[in-house]
Design a protein around this motif. Structure first.
Motif, PDB file in Angstrom:
ATOM      1  N   ASP A  49      -4.372   3.580   6.621  1.00  0.00           N
ATOM      2  CA  ASP A  49      -5.007   4.890   6.598  1.00  0.00           C
ATOM      3  C   ASP A  49      -4.765   5.599   5.273  1.00  0.00           C
ATOM      4  OD1 ASP A  49      -6.396   7.152   7.743  1.00  0.00           O
ATOM      5  OD2 ASP A  49      -4.426   8.095   7.952  1.00  0.00           O
ATOM      6  N   HIS A  50      -3.505   5.623   4.856  1.00  0.00           N
ATOM      7  CA  HIS A  50      -3.143   6.241   3.570  1.00  0.00           C
ATOM      8  C   HIS A  50      -2.001   5.435   2.961  1.00  0.00           C
ATOM      9  CE1 HIS A  50      -2.954   9.282   0.519  1.00  0.00           C
ATOM     10  NE2 HIS A  50      -1.725   9.606   0.810  1.00  0.00           N
ATOM     11  N   ASP A  51      -2.354   4.241   2.497  1.00  0.00           N
ATOM     12  CA  ASP A  51      -1.395   3.366   1.818  1.00  0.00           C
ATOM     13  C   ASP A  51      -1.917   3.134   0.400  1.00  0.00           C
ATOM     14  OD1 ASP A  51      -3.421   1.397   2.005  1.00  0.00           O
ATOM     15  OD2 ASP A  51      -2.535   0.511   3.785  1.00  0.00           O
ATOM     16  N   CYS A  52      -1.266   2.289  -0.363  1.00  0.00           N
ATOM     17  CA  CYS A  52      -1.676   2.139  -1.757  1.00  0.00           C
ATOM     18  C   CYS A  52      -3.089   1.578  -1.890  1.00  0.00           C
ATOM     19  CB  CYS A  52      -0.657   1.345  -2.566  1.00  0.00           C
ATOM     20  SG  CYS A  52      -0.435  -0.369  -2.125  1.00  0.00           S
ATOM     21  N   CYS A  53      -3.476   0.665  -1.024  1.00  0.00           N
ATOM     22  CA  CYS A  53      -4.807   0.055  -1.091  1.00  0.00           C
ATOM     23  C   CYS A  53      -5.888   1.070  -0.729  1.00  0.00           C
ATOM     24  CB  CYS A  53      -4.861  -1.146  -0.154  1.00  0.00           C
ATOM     25  SG  CYS A  53      -6.455  -1.976  -0.116  1.00  0.00           S
ATOM     26  N   THR A  54      -5.736   1.760   0.407  1.00  0.00           N
ATOM     27  CA  THR A  54      -6.755   2.721   0.825  1.00  0.00           C
ATOM     28  C   THR A  54      -6.808   3.909  -0.129  1.00  0.00           C
ATOM     29  OG1 THR A  54      -5.246   3.824   2.369  1.00  0.00           O
ATOM     30  CG2 THR A  54      -6.629   2.049   3.258  1.00  0.00           C
ATOM     31  N   PHE A  55      -5.652   4.301  -0.692  1.00  0.00           N
ATOM     32  CA  PHE A  55      -5.613   5.408  -1.645  1.00  0.00           C
ATOM     33  C   PHE A  55      -6.403   5.050  -2.914  1.00  0.00           C
ATOM     34  CE2 PHE A  55      -3.443   7.049  -5.485  1.00  0.00           C
ATOM     35  CZ  PHE A  55      -3.874   8.359  -5.402  1.00  0.00           C
ATOM     36  N   ARG A  62      -8.675  -2.173   9.706  1.00  0.00           N
ATOM     37  CA  ARG A  62      -8.332  -3.557  10.036  1.00  0.00           C
ATOM     38  C   ARG A  62      -6.839  -3.821  10.184  1.00  0.00           C
ATOM     39  NH1 ARG A  62     -12.743  -7.055  10.934  1.00  0.00           N
ATOM     40  NH2 ARG A  62     -14.528  -6.050   9.976  1.00  0.00           N
ATOM     41  N   TYR A  63      -5.987  -2.846   9.833  1.00  0.00           N
ATOM     42  CA  TYR A  63      -4.538  -3.067   9.934  1.00  0.00           C
ATOM     43  C   TYR A  63      -3.821  -1.733  10.080  1.00  0.00           C
ATOM     44  CZ  TYR A  63      -4.459  -1.760   4.973  1.00  0.00           C
ATOM     45  OH  TYR A  63      -4.600  -1.087   3.799  1.00  0.00           O
ATOM     46  N   SER A  64      -2.615  -1.795  10.630  1.00  0.00           N
ATOM     47  CA  SER A  64      -1.816  -0.572  10.803  1.00  0.00           C
ATOM     48  C   SER A  64      -0.327  -0.828  10.563  1.00  0.00           C
ATOM     49  CB  SER A  64      -2.036   0.013  12.198  1.00  0.00           C
ATOM     50  OG  SER A  64      -1.685  -0.941  13.182  1.00  0.00           O
ATOM     51  N   THR A  65      -0.004  -2.022  10.045  1.00  0.00           N
ATOM     52  CA  THR A  65       1.385  -2.387   9.752  1.00  0.00           C
ATOM     53  C   THR A  65       1.418  -3.183   8.449  1.00  0.00           C
ATOM     54  OG1 THR A  65       1.237  -4.527  10.883  1.00  0.00           O
ATOM     55  CG2 THR A  65       1.914  -2.623  12.236  1.00  0.00           C
ATOM     56  N   ALA A  66       2.625  -3.399   7.926  1.00  0.00           N
ATOM     57  CA  ALA A  66       2.778  -4.217   6.723  1.00  0.00           C
ATOM     58  C   ALA A  66       2.303  -5.648   6.979  1.00  0.00           C
ATOM     59  CB  ALA A  66       4.239  -4.212   6.267  1.00  0.00           C
ATOM     60  N   ILE A  67       2.649  -6.199   8.124  1.00  0.00           N
ATOM     61  CA  ILE A  67       2.222  -7.559   8.460  1.00  0.00           C
ATOM     62  C   ILE A  67       0.699  -7.608   8.579  1.00  0.00           C
ATOM     63  CG2 ILE A  67       2.268  -9.325  10.274  1.00  0.00           C
ATOM     64  CD1 ILE A  67       5.228  -8.507  10.728  1.00  0.00           C
ATOM     65  N   GLY A  68       0.121  -6.603   9.210  1.00  0.00           N
ATOM     66  CA  GLY A  68      -1.335  -6.528   9.340  1.00  0.00           C
ATOM     67  C   GLY A  68      -2.018  -6.436   7.986  1.00  0.00           C
ATOM     68  N   SER A  69      -1.393  -5.715   7.061  1.00  0.00           N
ATOM     69  CA  SER A  69      -1.927  -5.600   5.713  1.00  0.00           C
ATOM     70  C   SER A  69      -1.976  -6.969   5.036  1.00  0.00           C
ATOM     71  CB  SER A  69      -1.059  -4.631   4.889  1.00  0.00           C
ATOM     72  OG  SER A  69      -1.417  -4.659   3.544  1.00  0.00           O
ATOM     73  N   ALA A  70      -0.890  -7.708   5.130  1.00  0.00           N
ATOM     74  CA  ALA A  70      -0.841  -9.052   4.541  1.00  0.00           C
ATOM     75  C   ALA A  70      -1.881  -9.962   5.181  1.00  0.00           C
ATOM     76  CB  ALA A  70       0.563  -9.634   4.697  1.00  0.00           C
ATOM     77  N   ARG A  71      -2.037  -9.857   6.488  1.00  0.00           N
ATOM     78  CA  ARG A  71      -3.051 -10.669   7.180  1.00  0.00           C
ATOM     79  C   ARG A  71      -4.455 -10.292   6.716  1.00  0.00           C
ATOM     80  NH1 ARG A  71      -0.224  -9.984  12.932  1.00  0.00           N
ATOM     81  NH2 ARG A  71       1.220 -11.729  12.804  1.00  0.00           N
ATOM     82  N   ALA A  72      -4.719  -8.992   6.571  1.00  0.00           N
ATOM     83  CA  ALA A  72      -6.038  -8.533   6.127  1.00  0.00           C
ATOM     84  C   ALA A  72      -6.341  -9.042   4.713  1.00  0.00           C
ATOM     85  CB  ALA A  72      -6.116  -7.011   6.185  1.00  0.00           C
ATOM     86  N   LEU A  73      -5.320  -9.055   3.845  1.00  0.00           N
ATOM     87  CA  LEU A  73      -5.530  -9.557   2.483  1.00  0.00           C
ATOM     88  C   LEU A  73      -5.872 -11.038   2.489  1.00  0.00           C
ATOM     89  CD1 LEU A  73      -2.752  -7.584   0.625  1.00  0.00           C
ATOM     90  CD2 LEU A  73      -5.204  -7.485   0.133  1.00  0.00           C
ATOM     91  N   ARG A  74      -5.269 -11.781   3.408  1.00  0.00           N
ATOM     92  CA  ARG A  74      -5.596 -13.209   3.520  1.00  0.00           C
ATOM     93  C   ARG A  74      -6.986 -13.407   4.136  1.00  0.00           C
ATOM     94  NH1 ARG A  74      -0.172 -13.395   5.033  1.00  0.00           N
ATOM     95  NH2 ARG A  74      -0.704 -13.634   7.228  1.00  0.00           N
ATOM     96  N   GLY A  86      -6.233 -13.293  -0.733  1.00  0.00           N
ATOM     97  CA  GLY A  86      -4.909 -13.813  -0.403  1.00  0.00           C
ATOM     98  C   GLY A  86      -3.793 -12.823  -0.604  1.00  0.00           C
ATOM     99  N   ASP A  87      -3.831 -12.095  -1.716  1.00  0.00           N
ATOM    100  CA  ASP A  87      -2.825 -11.061  -1.975  1.00  0.00           C
ATOM    101  C   ASP A  87      -3.514  -9.915  -2.707  1.00  0.00           C
ATOM    102  OD1 ASP A  87      -2.998 -11.784  -4.712  1.00  0.00           O
ATOM    103  OD2 ASP A  87      -1.276 -13.109  -4.558  1.00  0.00           O
ATOM    104  N   LEU A  88      -2.798  -8.810  -2.878  1.00  0.00           N
ATOM    105  CA  LEU A  88      -3.436  -7.628  -3.464  1.00  0.00           C
ATOM    106  C   LEU A  88      -3.854  -7.831  -4.923  1.00  0.00           C
ATOM    107  CD1 LEU A  88      -4.510  -4.874  -2.866  1.00  0.00           C
ATOM    108  CD2 LEU A  88      -2.218  -3.936  -3.192  1.00  0.00           C
ATOM    109  N   PRO A  89      -2.994  -8.390  -5.805  1.00  0.00           N
ATOM    110  CA  PRO A  89      -3.460  -8.596  -7.181  1.00  0.00           C
ATOM    111  C   PRO A  89      -4.691  -9.505  -7.270  1.00  0.00           C
ATOM    112  CG  PRO A  89      -1.074  -8.769  -7.093  1.00  0.00           C
ATOM    113  CD  PRO A  89      -1.568  -8.705  -5.666  1.00  0.00           C
ATOM    114  N   SER A  90      -4.713 -10.581  -6.512  1.00  0.00           N
ATOM    115  CA  SER A  90      -5.859 -11.501  -6.544  1.00  0.00           C
ATOM    116  C   SER A  90      -7.117 -10.828  -5.998  1.00  0.00           C
ATOM    117  CB  SER A  90      -5.558 -12.762  -5.737  1.00  0.00           C
ATOM    118  OG  SER A  90      -4.452 -13.443  -6.290  1.00  0.00           O
ATOM    119  N   THR A  91      -6.949 -10.008  -4.976  1.00  0.00           N
ATOM    120  CA  THR A  91      -8.082  -9.269  -4.405  1.00  0.00           C
ATOM    121  C   THR A  91      -8.628  -8.280  -5.426  1.00  0.00           C
ATOM    122  OG1 THR A  91      -7.220  -9.548  -2.163  1.00  0.00           O
ATOM    123  CG2 THR A  91      -8.800  -7.756  -2.503  1.00  0.00           C
ATOM    124  N   MET A  92      -7.755  -7.587  -6.128  1.00  0.00           N
ATOM    125  CA  MET A  92      -8.180  -6.652  -7.169  1.00  0.00           C
ATOM    126  C   MET A  92      -8.882  -7.399  -8.306  1.00  0.00           C
ATOM    127  SD  MET A  92      -7.457  -3.681  -6.028  1.00  0.00           S
ATOM    128  CE  MET A  92      -7.700  -2.676  -7.494  1.00  0.00           C
TER     129      MET A  92
END
Length: 139
Positions: A28-34, A54-66, A71-77
């Motif tokens: 909702d308000h994490d580094c990616c959504t911000f 699509r996610y509400s936890t750290a684990i969910g965030s990692a799963r969403a990136l995959r 796969g990860d935030l830098p690669s997605t960016m």
């Protein structure tokens, strides 16, 4: 292609103001959504719609990136934006420092975090960036 609108600076300031004291919340308000919200404010285009809701936890965030990213935030960016050397980041570009994604405001990075007991947007001075990565938001 995402291009900043002519009034992008006003739009960015208007986006940041209500978030100054908003606490971190996964999905909702994490580094990616911000950072995605800042790009949407400047360009009118949300670069990360596939992650919203699509996610509400750290684990969910990692799963969403995959699942939805590269796969990860830098690669997605890297897949969504032009990579630039961090020292060349300008106001409005996206920067990652110590794995934290935020918006370059010139002399500092604005990111979601906490300083003491205060939660919300924090400033990370450019000289304090650690292993920085950066991406251009087009003009």
């Amino acid at each position: 292609m995402m291009q900043r609108l002519p009034d992008w600076e006003t739009r960015l300031a208007d986006y940041l103001e209500p978030l100054r004291l908003r606490p971190f919340a996964w999905g909702d308000h994490d580094c990616c959504t911000f950072a995605a919200g800042a790009v949407a404010a400047m360009t009118g285009i949300d670069p990360m719609p596939e992650f919203r809701g699509r996610y509400s936890t750290a684990i969910g965030s990692a799963r969403a990136l995959r699942r939805f990213g590269a796969g990860d935030l830098p690669s997605t960016m890297d897949a969504k934006f032009e990579t630039i050397p961090a020292p060349l980041a300008q106001r409005g570009d996206i920067v990652m420092s110590s794995g934290l994604l935020g918006v370059c405001m010139g002399p500092y990075l604005a990111a979601v975090g906490s300083e003491g007991a205060r939660e919300g947007l924090i400033k990370i001075e450019r000289r304090a960036w650690v292993a920085p990565l950066a991406w251009r938001v087009g003009f």
